[in-house]
Scaffold this motif. Structure first.
Motif, PDB file in Angstrom:
ATOM      1  N   GLY A  27       0.661  -1.250   0.199  1.00 36.39           N
ATOM      2  CA  GLY A  27       0.037   0.096  -0.094  1.00 36.39           C
ATOM      3  C   GLY A  27       0.857   1.332   0.120  1.00 36.39           C
ATOM      4  N   TRP A  28       0.425   2.523  -0.447  1.00 38.83           N
ATOM      5  CA  TRP A  28       0.952   3.761  -0.414  1.00 38.83           C
ATOM      6  C   TRP A  28       0.143   4.777  -0.360  1.00 38.83           C
ATOM      7  N   TRP A  29       0.752   5.936   0.295  1.00 44.14           N
ATOM      8  CA  TRP A  29      -0.047   7.314   0.219  1.00 44.14           C
ATOM      9  C   TRP A  29       0.999   8.141  -0.010  1.00 44.14           C
ATOM     10  N   ILE A  30       0.631   9.522  -0.287  1.00 46.71           N
ATOM     11  CA  ILE A  30       1.504  10.641  -0.641  1.00 46.71           C
ATOM     12  C   ILE A  30       1.122  11.752   0.450  1.00 46.71           C
ATOM     13  N   THR A  31       2.207  12.246   0.957  1.00 43.77           N
ATOM     14  CA  THR A  31       2.298  13.447   1.904  1.00 43.77           C
ATOM     15  C   THR A  31       3.305  14.717   1.397  1.00 43.77           C
ATOM     16  N   SER A  32       2.799  15.703   1.852  1.00 43.78           N
ATOM     17  CA  SER A  32       3.804  16.994   1.765  1.00 43.78           C
ATOM     18  C   SER A  32       4.810  16.765   2.714  1.00 43.78           C
ATOM     19  N   ALA A  33       5.910  17.667   2.408  1.00 37.57           N
ATOM     20  CA  ALA A  33       7.328  17.460   3.398  1.00 37.57           C
ATOM     21  C   ALA A  33       7.510  19.325   3.534  1.00 37.57           C
ATOM     22  N   LEU A  34       6.295  19.689   4.131  1.00 38.92           N
ATOM     23  CA  LEU A  34       6.414  21.100   4.865  1.00 38.92           C
ATOM     24  C   LEU A  34       6.721  22.238   3.659  1.00 38.92           C
ATOM     25  N   GLU A  35       6.294  21.786   2.498  1.00 41.29           N
ATOM     26  CA  GLU A  35       6.467  22.828   1.391  1.00 41.29           C
ATOM     27  C   GLU A  35       5.590  24.006   1.614  1.00 41.29           C
ATOM     28  N   SER A  36       5.938  25.231   0.886  1.00 45.44           N
ATOM     29  CA  SER A  36       4.880  26.300   0.994  1.00 45.44           C
ATOM     30  C   SER A  36       3.552  25.906   0.286  1.00 45.44           C
ATOM     31  N   ASN A  37       2.812  26.680   0.197  1.00 43.38           N
ATOM     32  CA  ASN A  37       1.223  26.550  -0.335  1.00 43.38           C
ATOM     33  C   ASN A  37       1.743  26.151  -2.020  1.00 43.38           C
ATOM     34  N   ILE A  38       2.806  26.622  -2.778  1.00 46.30           N
ATOM     35  CA  ILE A  38       3.050  26.490  -4.073  1.00 46.30           C
ATOM     36  C   ILE A  38       3.268  24.993  -4.410  1.00 46.30           C
ATOM     37  N   ASN A  83       3.926  33.357   7.197  1.00 48.39           N
ATOM     38  CA  ASN A  83       4.117  34.119   5.824  1.00 48.39           C
ATOM     39  C   ASN A  83       4.010  33.080   4.436  1.00 48.39           C
ATOM     40  N   ASN A  84       3.136  32.186   4.514  1.00 46.12           N
ATOM     41  CA  ASN A  84       2.648  31.326   3.440  1.00 46.12           C
ATOM     42  C   ASN A  84       1.781  32.089   2.322  1.00 46.12           C
ATOM     43  N   PHE A  85       1.733  31.764   1.109  1.00 39.34           N
ATOM     44  CA  PHE A  85       1.242  32.463   0.241  1.00 39.34           C
ATOM     45  C   PHE A  85      -0.270  32.146   0.180  1.00 39.34           C
ATOM     46  N   ASP A  86      -1.034  32.997   0.055  1.00 37.64           N
ATOM     47  CA  ASP A  86      -2.644  32.840   0.354  1.00 37.64           C
ATOM     48  C   ASP A  86      -2.866  32.142  -1.288  1.00 37.64           C
ATOM     49  N   CYS A  87      -3.852  30.813  -1.064  1.00 29.69           N
ATOM     50  CA  CYS A  87      -4.128  30.165  -2.115  1.00 29.69           C
ATOM     51  C   CYS A  87      -5.525  29.471  -2.070  1.00 29.69           C
ATOM     52  N   PRO A  88      -6.160  29.057  -3.104  1.00 30.89           N
ATOM     53  CA  PRO A  88      -7.500  28.449  -3.088  1.00 30.89           C
ATOM     54  C   PRO A  88      -7.518  26.924  -2.053  1.00 30.89           C
ATOM     55  N   LEU A  89      -6.531  26.515  -1.517  1.00 29.26           N
ATOM     56  CA  LEU A  89      -6.459  25.284  -0.854  1.00 29.26           C
ATOM     57  C   LEU A  89      -7.135  25.681   0.504  1.00 29.26           C
ATOM     58  N   GLU A  90      -8.031  24.611   0.656  1.00 32.66           N
ATOM     59  CA  GLU A  90      -8.770  24.983   2.230  1.00 32.66           C
ATOM     60  C   GLU A  90      -9.137  23.577   2.677  1.00 32.66           C
ATOM     61  N   VAL A  91      -9.024  23.618   4.028  1.00 32.39           N
ATOM     62  CA  VAL A  91      -9.228  22.205   4.675  1.00 32.39           C
ATOM     63  C   VAL A  91     -10.840  22.314   5.563  1.00 32.39           C
ATOM     64  N   SER A  92     -11.452  21.398   5.129  1.00 27.00           N
ATOM     65  CA  SER A  92     -12.748  21.358   5.795  1.00 27.00           C
ATOM     66  C   SER A  92     -13.125  19.974   6.087  1.00 27.00           C
ATOM     67  N   LYS A  93     -13.735  19.799   7.364  1.00 27.45           N
ATOM     68  CA  LYS A  93     -13.961  18.387   7.892  1.00 27.45           C
ATOM     69  C   LYS A  93     -13.119  17.275   7.395  1.00 27.45           C
ATOM     70  N   GLY A  94     -11.885  17.483   7.459  1.00 28.79           N
ATOM     71  CA  GLY A  94     -11.104  16.393   7.137  1.00 28.79           C
ATOM     72  C   GLY A  94     -10.852  16.027   5.569  1.00 28.79           C
ATOM     73  N   GLN A  95     -11.059  16.853   4.914  1.00 25.76           N
ATOM     74  CA  GLN A  95     -10.962  17.088   3.428  1.00 25.76           C
ATOM     75  C   GLN A  95     -10.337  18.294   2.763  1.00 25.76           C
ATOM     76  N   LEU A  96      -9.517  17.994   1.972  1.00 20.24           N
ATOM     77  CA  LEU A  96      -8.752  19.118   1.375  1.00 20.24           C
ATOM     78  C   LEU A  96      -9.395  19.528   0.164  1.00 20.24           C
ATOM     79  N   TRP A  97      -9.968  20.935  -0.143  1.00 20.61           N
ATOM     80  CA  TRP A  97     -10.645  21.242  -1.288  1.00 20.61           C
ATOM     81  C   TRP A  97      -9.837  22.433  -2.092  1.00 20.61           C
ATOM     82  N   TYR A  98     -10.290  22.556  -3.127  1.00 21.28           N
ATOM     83  CA  TYR A  98      -9.520  23.759  -3.956  1.00 21.28           C
ATOM     84  C   TYR A  98     -10.911  24.629  -4.317  1.00 21.28           C
ATOM     85  N   LYS A  99     -10.973  25.750  -3.486  1.00 17.10           N
ATOM     86  CA  LYS A  99     -11.864  26.735  -3.709  1.00 17.10           C
ATOM     87  C   LYS A  99     -11.625  27.775  -4.982  1.00 17.10           C
ATOM     88  N   LYS A 100     -12.037  27.408  -5.874  1.00 17.47           N
ATOM     89  CA  LYS A 100     -11.684  28.136  -7.214  1.00 17.47           C
ATOM     90  C   LYS A 100     -12.146  29.717  -7.186  1.00 17.47           C
TER      91      LYS A 100
END
Length: 348
Positions: A280-291, A319-336
């Motif tokens: 099995g596998w899954w993907i994670t970020s590594a403390l990158e900025s929002n970019i 001091n991250n960059f504001d972007c359309p990514l938003e976490v809501s109820k355990g889900q990551l959304w792209y709020k266009k």
């Protein structure tokens, strides 16, 4: 085509602890491409003390990359094999330049806002009371899967925290992952795995430090709960070496950080091998900025892996960059409807 690189320091909102110490800031680098009046950006998400490419010649290699950008994405990927975070930055920058806008890299149901990515809620190491507070916050926020960093405080206190969760939530209600970041000693690891087993955990990441492959293979064979390799994958560059590692250790899961394993192409190599060996596998970020997080999230959605992914790190910095990514109820959304608040001049 013109290429430049830029250093950027991300500041944590509050100190964040792992078994390797407490971080107050995170260094990252960006590659910016310019061609025919368009710009593209990629993030080279190095993590000092952990990334395979944490080397004295890192900045020199960034300069070399910019000087040789004419070689193109594929030739540069091969030339940068020992610099996985720069491989990813180059991949991302080319994708960004070729896209309609710099940040819409992989159009999908995720980027049009109709679908989301389930993620785990991350609980940082700290005093027991602080960890308990974080756990309660994540559960109140609706996360169905939480990930606890363990190995920094007294092990019995960590067991008490797990008992607290299980007292209130069944495994069906809340999935628990733990990440030891290699903190267990070789001699005590199996005993600790047996003690953790009673809490019906999903998995444990990297119970012992990397490069003890004989012992890790034995643990994966004897463990009562699934083991996921994370740091173990860092610095394994060739496809043959990747395959040999998985054949030897036979882990239950692997965890893939594109910044650590050579971007999308390197991640895809690991996925193909994992599926070949029914790992099995899954993907994670590594403390990158929002970019960087944005690029990873958009690509991850296209992999159609329904397990919770580790992509909830966008709110860690002041001091991250504001972007359309938003976490809501355990889900990551792209709020266009939300715009990026980013100007390339911010990097200068």
């Amino acid at each position: 085509m013109k290429a430049t690189y830029h250093k950027y320091i991300l500041n944590f909102k509050r100190p964040s602890g792992t078994s390797r110490g407490v971080m107050t800031e995170k260094e990252t680098w960006f590659i910016v491409l310019e061609k025919d009046g368009k710009k593209g950006i990629g993030e080279c998400g190095i993590l000092r003390g952990l990334s395979a490419d944490d080397r004295p010649d890192y900045e020199a290699k960034l300069q070399w990359t910019c000087d040789n950008i004419h070689l193109g994405k594929d030739a540069l990927w091969d030339a940068l094999i020992e610099f996985p975070s720069i491989q990813f930055g180059v991949e991302m920058a080319f994708q960004s330049l070729e896209s309609e806008t710099p940040f819409l890299l992989f159009p999908s149901g995720f980027t049009n806002g109709s679908d989301s990515i389930e993620i785990n809620g991350l609980v940082w190491m700290g005093e027991a009371a602080f960890m308990k507070q974080q756990i309660e916050e994540k559960l109140a926020q609706g996360f169905r899967c939480i990930k606890l960093k363990i190995g920094a405080i007294d092990f019995d206190k960590e067991l008490e925290l797990l008992a607290f969760i299980r007292k209130h939530f069944t495994p069906e209600q809340v999935e628990i992952r733990v990440d030891a970041n290699g903190a267990f000693s070789l001699n005590e690891a199996l005993d600790k795995l047996n003690k953790l087993f009673g809490f019906q955990l999903h998995s444990i990441e990297q119970p012992i430090s990397k490069n003890h492959t004989d012992r890790m293979a034995e643990l994966c064979k004897r463990t009562p709960l699934p083991i996921a390799l994370d740091e173990e994958l860092i610095g394994v560059f060739s496809l043959d070496d990747k395959e040999r590692l998985l054949q030897k250790i036979k882990p239950q899961y692997i965890i893939l950080k594109p910044s650590f394993v050579g971007g999308f192409r390197g991640t895809q190599e690991w996925i193909s091998l994992a599926e070949k060996y029914k790992i099995g596998w899954w993907i994670t970020s590594a403390l990158e900025s929002n970019i960087g997080l944005n690029a990873i999230a958009q690509w991850t959605f296209l992999q159609h892996n329904l397990m919770p992914q580790g992509l909830g790190t966008g709110a860690l910095y002041t001091n991250n960059f504001d972007c359309p990514l938003e976490v809501s109820k355990g889900q990551l959304w792209y709020k266009k409807e939300l715009d990026w608040k980013f100007d390339f001049e911010q990097l200068d």
